[in-house]
Design a protein around this motif. Structure first.
Motif, PDB file in Angstrom:
ATOM      1  N   VAL A  54       0.903  -1.318  -0.066  1.00  0.00           N
ATOM      2  CA  VAL A  54      -0.171   0.042   0.305  1.00  0.00           C
ATOM      3  C   VAL A  54       0.971   1.382  -0.039  1.00  0.00           C
ATOM      4  O   VAL A  54       1.737   1.574   1.175  1.00  0.00           O
ATOM      5  N   VAL A  55       1.177   2.390  -0.810  1.00  0.00           N
ATOM      6  CA  VAL A  55       1.853   3.031  -1.067  1.00  0.00           C
ATOM      7  C   VAL A  55       0.879   4.349   0.386  1.00  0.00           C
ATOM      8  O   VAL A  55      -0.105   4.939   0.227  1.00  0.00           O
ATOM      9  N   GLU A  56       1.223   4.584   1.157  1.00  0.00           N
ATOM     10  CA  GLU A  56       1.167   5.084   2.522  1.00  0.00           C
ATOM     11  C   GLU A  56       1.159   7.388   2.087  1.00  0.00           C
ATOM     12  O   GLU A  56       0.042   7.782   2.219  1.00  0.00           O
ATOM     13  N   SER A  57       2.350   7.495   1.146  1.00  0.00           N
ATOM     14  CA  SER A  57       2.639   8.749   0.852  1.00  0.00           C
ATOM     15  C   SER A  57       3.557   8.330  -0.275  1.00  0.00           C
ATOM     16  O   SER A  57       4.226   7.407  -0.231  1.00  0.00           O
ATOM     17  N   ILE A  63       6.623   6.580   1.578  1.00  0.00           N
ATOM     18  CA  ILE A  63       6.187   5.343   2.593  1.00  0.00           C
ATOM     19  C   ILE A  63       5.827   4.620   1.863  1.00  0.00           C
ATOM     20  O   ILE A  63       4.059   4.515   1.453  1.00  0.00           O
ATOM     21  N   ASP A  64       5.977   3.722   1.593  1.00  0.00           N
ATOM     22  CA  ASP A  64       5.619   1.883   0.922  1.00  0.00           C
ATOM     23  C   ASP A  64       4.533   1.155   2.497  1.00  0.00           C
ATOM     24  O   ASP A  64       6.521   0.881   3.237  1.00  0.00           O
ATOM     25  N   ARG A  65       3.094   0.719   2.667  1.00  0.00           N
ATOM     26  CA  ARG A  65       3.417  -0.208   3.839  1.00  0.00           C
ATOM     27  C   ARG A  65       3.176  -1.343   3.490  1.00  0.00           C
ATOM     28  O   ARG A  65       2.227  -1.593   2.594  1.00  0.00           O
ATOM     29  N   VAL A  66       4.042  -2.482   3.832  1.00  0.00           N
ATOM     30  CA  VAL A  66       4.574  -3.801   3.445  1.00  0.00           C
ATOM     31  C   VAL A  66       3.541  -4.519   4.231  1.00  0.00           C
ATOM     32  O   VAL A  66       3.543  -4.743   5.338  1.00  0.00           O
ATOM     33  N   LYS A 136       3.074  -5.981   9.655  1.00  0.00           N
ATOM     34  CA  LYS A 136       2.982  -4.726   8.653  1.00  0.00           C
ATOM     35  C   LYS A 136       4.680  -4.223   8.490  1.00  0.00           C
ATOM     36  O   LYS A 136       5.123  -4.506  10.067  1.00  0.00           O
ATOM     37  N   SER A 137       4.360  -3.304   7.451  1.00  0.00           N
ATOM     38  CA  SER A 137       6.052  -2.952   7.864  1.00  0.00           C
ATOM     39  C   SER A 137       6.174  -1.657   6.793  1.00  0.00           C
ATOM     40  O   SER A 137       5.886  -1.663   5.373  1.00  0.00           O
ATOM     41  N   TYR A 138       7.008  -0.608   7.327  1.00  0.00           N
ATOM     42  CA  TYR A 138       6.634   0.633   6.331  1.00  0.00           C
ATOM     43  C   TYR A 138       8.226   0.928   6.139  1.00  0.00           C
ATOM     44  O   TYR A 138       9.360   1.125   6.562  1.00  0.00           O
ATOM     45  N   ILE A 139       8.155   0.456   4.733  1.00  0.00           N
ATOM     46  CA  ILE A 139       9.699   1.167   3.655  1.00  0.00           C
ATOM     47  C   ILE A 139       9.303   2.244   3.812  1.00  0.00           C
ATOM     48  O   ILE A 139       8.432   2.167   2.340  1.00  0.00           O
ATOM     49  N   SER A 140      10.490   2.960   3.012  1.00  0.00           N
ATOM     50  CA  SER A 140      10.518   4.538   2.216  1.00  0.00           C
ATOM     51  C   SER A 140      10.574   3.985   0.965  1.00  0.00           C
ATOM     52  O   SER A 140      11.661   3.074   0.756  1.00  0.00           O
ATOM     53  N   SER A 141      10.483   3.928  -0.029  1.00  0.00           N
ATOM     54  CA  SER A 141      10.716   3.909  -1.340  1.00  0.00           C
ATOM     55  C   SER A 141      11.149   5.366  -1.366  1.00  0.00           C
ATOM     56  O   SER A 141      12.162   5.871  -1.340  1.00  0.00           O
TER      57      SER A 141
END
Length: 141
Positions: A54-57, A63-66, A136-141
């Motif tokens: 999911v693209v969070e921002s 930030i992507d939410r994996v 869930k995990s938040y990953i910088s894109s």
């Protein structure tokens, strides 16, 4: 983003490491590893079930939410009742409490949302009790 694919390995390893703290967990075998169980010996297998990212921002520092599920399959010899398997499922659930945050070897944070078990079923000579961890995990894109 571009980088999340390479993070699934470290996310799965962080979840597997947390699973290993469960006292008395039956012999562990990782997903897709060759394993010939004895019909009389319990064992555990984990499987990572990623969901759509999911693209969070958006933007340069987006930030992507994996996220997804982590399934822990507990296998006990068939025809021996449910008590031992249920007790172990409860211990696995307790090891993944809501809001637990794990940190992977490359500093990715993995958050546990909720953990529950699915109905048991017979699989060949085993009684299988699946436990599901939503993460869930938040990953910088």
């Amino acid at each position: 983003g571009e980088g999340e694919e390479m993070n699934y390995t470290t996310i799965q390893k962080a979840l597997d490491t947390q699973l290993s703290i469960v006292a008395g967990i039956p012999t562990f075998t990782e997903e897709n590893a060759r394993f010939k169980p004895s019909a009389t010996t319990p064992f555990t297998r984990s499987t990572l079930l990623p969901a759509q990212t999911v693209v969070e921002s958006i933007g340069v520092h987006g930030i992507d939410r994996v996220n997804g599920l982590y399934q822990v399959d507990l296998y006990y010899p068939a025809d021996q009742g449910y008590t031992t398997a249920n007790t172990m499922a409860d211990l696995v659930i307790a090891a993944f409490p809501k809001a637990l945050q794990l940190t992977t070897t490359d500093s990715i944070k993995v958050d546990v949302d909720v953990t529950w078990r699915l109905p048991a079923r017979k699989v060949q000579n085993f009684y299988n009790v699946p436990v599901i961890v939503s993460w869930k995990s938040y990953i910088s894109s």
